[in-house]
Every structure is written in structure tokens, then in C-alpha cells.
Motif scaffolding. Structure first.
Motif, PDB file in Angstrom:
ATOM      1  N   MET A   1       0.828  -1.180   0.000  1.00 23.63           N
ATOM      2  CA  MET A   1       0.000   0.000   0.000  1.00 23.63           C
ATOM      3  C   MET A   1       0.875   1.246   0.000  1.00 23.63           C
ATOM      4  O   MET A   1       1.856   1.296   0.720  1.00 23.63           O
ATOM      5  N   GLU A   2       0.469   2.225  -0.750  1.00 24.16           N
ATOM      6  CA  GLU A   2       1.183   3.494  -0.743  1.00 24.16           C
ATOM      7  C   GLU A   2       0.741   4.296   0.471  1.00 24.16           C
ATOM      8  O   GLU A   2      -0.333   4.071   1.027  1.00 24.16           O
ATOM      9  N   SER A   3       1.564   5.267   0.862  1.00 20.22           N
ATOM     10  CA  SER A   3       1.246   6.032   2.071  1.00 20.22           C
ATOM     11  C   SER A   3      -0.110   6.723   1.989  1.00 20.22           C
ATOM     12  O   SER A   3      -0.799   6.874   2.986  1.00 20.22           O
ATOM     13  N   GLY A   4      -0.546   7.138   0.800  1.00 19.38           N
ATOM     14  CA  GLY A   4      -1.840   7.776   0.655  1.00 19.38           C
ATOM     15  C   GLY A   4      -3.009   6.813   0.773  1.00 19.38           C
ATOM     16  O   GLY A   4      -4.151   7.219   0.906  1.00 19.38           O
ATOM     17  N   ASP A   5      -2.718   5.522   0.718  1.00 17.56           N
ATOM     18  CA  ASP A   5      -3.758   4.499   0.764  1.00 17.56           C
ATOM     19  C   ASP A   5      -3.865   3.804   2.118  1.00 17.56           C
ATOM     20  O   ASP A   5      -4.513   2.780   2.228  1.00 17.56           O
ATOM     21  N   THR A   6      -3.229   4.341   3.136  1.00 20.47           N
ATOM     22  CA  THR A   6      -3.252   3.673   4.429  1.00 20.47           C
ATOM     23  C   THR A   6      -4.674   3.600   4.962  1.00 20.47           C
ATOM     24  O   THR A   6      -5.477   4.504   4.761  1.00 20.47           O
ATOM     25  N   MET A   7      -4.967   2.475   5.605  1.00 23.06           N
ATOM     26  CA  MET A   7      -6.287   2.296   6.184  1.00 23.06           C
ATOM     27  C   MET A   7      -6.343   3.001   7.524  1.00 23.06           C
ATOM     28  O   MET A   7      -5.453   2.847   8.344  1.00 23.06           O
ATOM     29  N   GLU A   8      -7.392   3.746   7.712  1.00 26.27           N
ATOM     30  CA  GLU A   8      -7.573   4.434   8.977  1.00 26.27           C
ATOM     31  C   GLU A   8      -8.259   3.496   9.954  1.00 26.27           C
ATOM     32  O   GLU A   8      -8.981   2.580   9.562  1.00 26.27           O
ATOM     33  N   LEU A   9      -8.042   3.755  11.235  1.00 30.56           N
ATOM     34  CA  LEU A   9      -8.649   2.939  12.275  1.00 30.56           C
ATOM     35  C   LEU A   9     -10.165   2.894  12.124  1.00 30.56           C
ATOM     36  O   LEU A   9     -10.788   1.840  12.286  1.00 30.56           O
ATOM     37  N   ARG A  10     -10.771   4.011  11.765  1.00 30.62           N
ATOM     38  CA  ARG A  10     -12.226   4.066  11.596  1.00 30.62           C
ATOM     39  C   ARG A  10     -12.676   3.124  10.480  1.00 30.62           C
ATOM     40  O   ARG A  10     -13.703   2.472  10.593  1.00 30.62           O
ATOM     41  N   ASP A  11     -11.893   3.065   9.393  1.00 29.12           N
ATOM     42  CA  ASP A  11     -12.240   2.165   8.293  1.00 29.12           C
ATOM     43  C   ASP A  11     -12.182   0.709   8.736  1.00 29.12           C
ATOM     44  O   ASP A  11     -13.006  -0.108   8.330  1.00 29.12           O
ATOM     45  N   ILE A  12     -11.220   0.381   9.581  1.00 25.57           N
ATOM     46  CA  ILE A  12     -11.116  -0.990  10.109  1.00 25.57           C
ATOM     47  C   ILE A  12     -12.315  -1.283  11.005  1.00 25.57           C
ATOM     48  O   ILE A  12     -12.902  -2.359  10.942  1.00 25.57           O
ATOM     49  N   GLU A  13     -12.704  -0.305  11.813  1.00 34.36           N
ATOM     50  CA  GLU A  13     -13.879  -0.461  12.673  1.00 34.36           C
ATOM     51  C   GLU A  13     -15.133  -0.686  11.819  1.00 34.36           C
ATOM     52  O   GLU A  13     -15.981  -1.525  12.151  1.00 34.36           O
ATOM     53  N   ILE A  14     -15.249   0.049  10.716  1.00 32.37           N
ATOM     54  CA  ILE A  14     -16.388  -0.125   9.812  1.00 32.37           C
ATOM     55  C   ILE A  14     -16.378  -1.536   9.223  1.00 32.37           C
ATOM     56  O   ILE A  14     -17.409  -2.213   9.193  1.00 32.37           O
ATOM     57  N   PHE A  15     -15.215  -2.007   8.779  1.00 40.90           N
ATOM     58  CA  PHE A  15     -15.120  -3.366   8.232  1.00 40.90           C
ATOM     59  C   PHE A  15     -15.561  -4.395   9.272  1.00 40.90           C
ATOM     60  O   PHE A  15     -16.374  -5.281   8.984  1.00 40.90           O
ATOM     61  N   GLU A  46     -11.431  -2.150  -0.420  1.00 41.17           N
ATOM     62  CA  GLU A  46     -11.336  -3.118  -1.518  1.00 41.17           C
ATOM     63  C   GLU A  46     -10.379  -2.625  -2.599  1.00 41.17           C
ATOM     64  O   GLU A  46      -9.610  -3.416  -3.150  1.00 41.17           O
ATOM     65  N   ARG A  47     -10.400  -1.339  -2.889  1.00 36.59           N
ATOM     66  CA  ARG A  47      -9.449  -0.780  -3.870  1.00 36.59           C
ATOM     67  C   ARG A  47      -8.021  -0.916  -3.365  1.00 36.59           C
ATOM     68  O   ARG A  47      -7.117  -1.278  -4.106  1.00 36.59           O
ATOM     69  N   ALA A  48      -7.814  -0.625  -2.090  1.00 37.46           N
ATOM     70  CA  ALA A  48      -6.468  -0.686  -1.511  1.00 37.46           C
ATOM     71  C   ALA A  48      -5.924  -2.116  -1.513  1.00 37.46           C
ATOM     72  O   ALA A  48      -4.752  -2.345  -1.799  1.00 37.46           O
ATOM     73  N   ILE A  49      -6.792  -3.074  -1.231  1.00 38.49           N
ATOM     74  CA  ILE A  49      -6.390  -4.480  -1.164  1.00 38.49           C
ATOM     75  C   ILE A  49      -6.355  -5.111  -2.556  1.00 38.49           C
ATOM     76  O   ILE A  49      -5.584  -6.027  -2.820  1.00 38.49           O
ATOM     77  N   GLY A  50      -7.210  -4.614  -3.428  1.00 38.71           N
ATOM     78  CA  GLY A  50      -7.292  -5.174  -4.772  1.00 38.71           C
ATOM     79  C   GLY A  50      -8.149  -6.416  -4.847  1.00 38.71           C
ATOM     80  O   GLY A  50      -7.971  -7.257  -5.734  1.00 38.71           O
ATOM     81  N   ALA A  51      -9.076  -6.539  -3.912  1.00 34.84           N
ATOM     82  CA  ALA A  51      -9.969  -7.705  -3.902  1.00 34.84           C
ATOM     83  C   ALA A  51     -11.281  -7.322  -3.227  1.00 34.84           C
ATOM     84  O   ALA A  51     -11.328  -6.414  -2.386  1.00 34.84           O
ATOM     85  N   GLN A  52     -12.335  -8.035  -3.585  1.00 34.48           N
ATOM     86  CA  GLN A  52     -13.643  -7.804  -2.988  1.00 34.48           C
ATOM     87  C   GLN A  52     -13.688  -8.441  -1.600  1.00 34.48           C
ATOM     88  O   GLN A  52     -13.317  -9.601  -1.427  1.00 34.48           O
ATOM     89  N   LEU A  53     -14.134  -7.686  -0.605  1.00 36.27           N
ATOM     90  CA  LEU A  53     -14.224  -8.173   0.775  1.00 36.27           C
ATOM     91  C   LEU A  53     -15.599  -8.732   1.105  1.00 36.27           C
ATOM     92  O   LEU A  53     -15.728  -9.616   1.948  1.00 36.27           O
ATOM     93  N   PHE A  54     -16.626  -8.186   0.460  1.00 37.24           N
ATOM     94  CA  PHE A  54     -18.003  -8.605   0.713  1.00 37.24           C
ATOM     95  C   PHE A  54     -18.709  -8.878  -0.604  1.00 37.24           C
ATOM     96  O   PHE A  54     -18.505  -8.169  -1.580  1.00 37.24           O
ATOM     97  N   GLU A  55     -19.552  -9.912  -0.614  1.00 34.06           N
ATOM     98  CA  GLU A  55     -20.484 -10.136  -1.724  1.00 34.06           C
ATOM     99  C   GLU A  55     -21.750  -9.400  -1.344  1.00 34.06           C
ATOM    100  O   GLU A  55     -22.271  -9.574  -0.249  1.00 34.06           O
ATOM    101  N   ARG A  56     -22.246  -8.565  -2.256  1.00 42.13           N
ATOM    102  CA  ARG A  56     -23.452  -7.799  -1.969  1.00 42.13           C
ATOM    103  C   ARG A  56     -24.515  -8.146  -2.992  1.00 42.13           C
ATOM    104  O   ARG A  56     -24.259  -8.112  -4.188  1.00 42.13           O
TER     105      ARG A  56
END
Length: 67
Positions: A1-15, A46-56
Motif C-alpha cells: 500500500m502506498e502512504s496515501g492508501d493507508t487504512m484508517e482505524l475508523r475504516d477498520i472499525e467499519i469493516f 477493496e481498492r487498496a487491497i485489490g480484492a472484494q471483501l463482501f459479496e453484496r
């Protein structure tokens, strides 16, 4: 991940909340944010990881093997 793409703690909480609830609306209620914010955070991850995390579908949300 590039520095601009770091996951924030809030995003992890949302996941983690969505992984528990498997419902965007309930997750948003628990987190006191809009369902659009939950969706936006997951898409960002999902963009940062390059894969789908959830099927919707219109009826359900499920974790993928990657999620």
C-alpha cells in the motif's frame, strides 16, 4: 500500500462492524454514520487491497474468502 492508501482505524472499525452485522444499515446505525459512509469505506478498502471483501446482493451481504 502506498502512504496515501493507508487504512484508517475508523475504516477498520467499519469493516469489523459490517463483518458482524452483514447489513449496511445496521452497521451504520451502530457506528452513527450513514450507510453511504459504510459503503464508501468498504469500497476504499477493496481498492487498496485489490480484492472484494463482501459479496453484496439486494437481499444479503456476505464475507468473501478474502474478507
Amino acid at each position: 500500500m502506498e502512504s496515501g492508501d493507508t487504512m484508517e482505524l475508523r475504516d477498520i472499525e467499519i469493516f469489523l462492524t459490517l463483518a458482524e452485522e452483514l447489513h449496511f444499515g445496521r452497521s451504520a446505525e451502530r457506528l452513527h454514520v450513514s450507510p453511504a459512509r459504510v459503503s464508501q469505506a468498504i469500497k476504499k478498502q477493496e481498492r487498496a487491497i485489490g480484492a472484494q471483501l463482501f459479496e453484496r446482493t439486494s437481499r444479503q451481504v456476505r464475507l468473501t474468502p478474502v474478507g
